[in-house]
Design a protein around this motif. Structure first.
Motif: not given
Length: 78
Positions: A51-68
């Motif tokens: 669960w922690v790993n999935a949450r980290r990946r989701r937050l990283a993906r959202e941050a990358a989308e926000r930066r893009a």
């Protein structure tokens, strides 16, 4: 998944029966409770880690989308 469940159930019955024939009822209960507790702890750790790993990946993906998105949209000039 169901095959693993049936195998685990059968192994539990086999181990409990073997312990009943070799040790007292109290010792058997203590061993079975100890094994089940350790299984529950390990299962909890595995699911929590996933669960922690999935949450980290989701937050990283959202941050990358926000930066893009910020790179694509020009900032308004005052």
């Amino acid at each position: 998944m169901f095959a693993q469940l049936r195998t685990a159930n059968a192994l539990g019955i086999i181990i409990s029966s073997a312990l009943l024939s070799l040790a007292t009822l109290q010792a058997t209960f203590a061993v079975v409770i100890g094994v089940m507790t350790s299984v529950m702890v390990v299962t909890g750790l595995v699911f929590t880690t996933a669960w922690v790993n999935a949450r980290r990946r989701r937050l990283a993906r959202e941050a990358a989308e926000r930066r893009a998105h910020e790179d694509l949209v020009p900032a308004p000039r005052p």
